[in-house]
Design a protein around this motif. Structure first.
Motif, mmCIF file in Angstrom:
data_model
loop_
_atom_site.group_PDB
_atom_site.id
_atom_site.type_symbol
_atom_site.label_atom_id
_atom_site.label_comp_id
_atom_site.label_asym_id
_atom_site.label_seq_id
_atom_site.Cartn_x
_atom_site.Cartn_y
_atom_site.Cartn_z
ATOM 1 N N LYS A 52 -33.190 14.236 -23.610
ATOM 2 C CA LYS A 52 -33.185 13.619 -24.948
ATOM 3 C C LYS A 52 -34.562 13.056 -25.289
ATOM 4 N N GLN A 87 -31.022 11.904 -19.914
ATOM 5 C CA GLN A 87 -31.908 10.961 -20.611
ATOM 6 C C GLN A 87 -33.294 11.570 -20.807
ATOM 7 N N THR A 121 -25.060 8.046 -36.402
ATOM 8 C CA THR A 121 -25.399 6.919 -37.278
ATOM 9 C C THR A 121 -25.507 7.379 -38.728
ATOM 10 N N ASN A 161 -31.479 13.557 -31.975
ATOM 11 C CA ASN A 161 -30.465 13.294 -30.968
ATOM 12 C C ASN A 161 -29.125 13.008 -31.631
ATOM 13 N N THR A 162 -28.064 13.043 -30.826
ATOM 14 C CA THR A 162 -26.704 12.861 -31.353
ATOM 15 C C THR A 162 -26.485 11.439 -31.854
ATOM 16 N N ARG A 163 -27.147 10.458 -31.253
ATOM 17 C CA ARG A 163 -26.985 9.072 -31.684
ATOM 18 C C ARG A 163 -27.408 8.908 -33.141
ATOM 19 N N ASN A 164 -28.584 9.458 -33.480
ATOM 20 C CA ASN A 164 -29.074 9.352 -34.854
ATOM 21 C C ASN A 164 -28.200 10.152 -35.821
#
Length: 243
Positions: free
Chosen positions: A193, A190, A221, A215-218
């Motif tokens: 990131k 965390q 998405t 980051n991988t989340r964005n």
């Protein structure tokens, strides 16, 4: 192996040793051989040093103490690694994106993000993962065994590291602190990131259009834009929030 003027040099990595016996021990690093066995649990290790560092896990002995927070460790290398949390030292640098890490294994995990390699394979279903932690979490889907139990809420876990992370939700402990803003985190991942917030680095690249994200989340998405359109050649519009 190559010897020159009293020095032994390993041909694969170029590391030099003053004695051939040192080179012989080092060569296990480049092989799958683990000749040193723990008499307590049967686990095998590549070197006597690794075996000695492992053995205190059976005795519970933690003789090395952090002078800043009092946390105790089984060996000096664990203590040295932990102390970087307090000093902010991050000696391991990714050559692809410049991200810095406290631990070498965190760097190795990130480097796999930059590639398509998934070296950790599940023996039950042949599914592959980029890091050992993901594999261990996945393996719980194949078994009902959860030997690690939280004393606060009774929640059970397949591996001890997941229990440790969970317990911090009860204690409020956030041992990983950002040296830039002082924000604390339960997990080192965390913090890693979060630190991208303080930089202009965007190491996660969309393979369809080349757009970069922090980051991988964005990134994930964003990739839905290509999925919804039904083909990857469509140009990107809009911007994914990095907040």
């Amino acid at each position: 192996m190559h010897s020159h003027w009293g020095e032994a040099i390993h041909l694969l990595c170029g590391k030099e040793f003053t004695q051939s016996s040192q080179l012989n021990k080092h060569q296990f690093v480049h092989s799958d051989k683990k000749p040193f066995k723990c008499s307590d649990c049967g686990k095998n290790f590549k070197s006597t040093g690794d075996l000695l560092r492992h053995q205190p896990t059976h005795t519970g002995e933690r003789p090395f103490s952090c002078t800043v927070c009092g946390k105790r460790f089984t060996n000096s290398s664990q203590l040295s690694e932990h102390q970087r949390v307090h000093t902010g030292e991050r000696p391991f640098i990714c050559s692809e994106c410049g991200m810095r890490f406290i631990r070498s294994r965190s760097l190795i995990s990130l480097q796999l993000v930059h590639t398509d390699k998934r070296p950790f394979k599940c023996a039950d279903c042949d599914k592959s993962f980029k890091c050992k932690r993901e594999l261990l979490s996945h393996q719980s889907t194949h078994t009902e065994k959860r030997p690690f139990t939280c004393s606060a809420c009774g929640m059970e876990f397949t591996v001890s590291c997941n229990l440790l992370k969970h317990q911090r939700t009860h204690t409020g402990e956030k041992p990983f602190v950002c040296p830039m803003c002082g924000k604390g985190f339960i997990q080192l991942s965390q913090l890693n990131k979060h630190q991208l917030v303080h930089t202009d680095k965007r190491p996660f690249k969309c393979s369809d259009c080349g757009k970069n994200f922090k980051n991988t989340r964005n990134l994930l998405t964003h990739q839905r834009i290509h999925t919804r359109r039904g083909h990857s050649a469509a140009p990107c519009v809009g911007r994914v929030s990095l907040g």
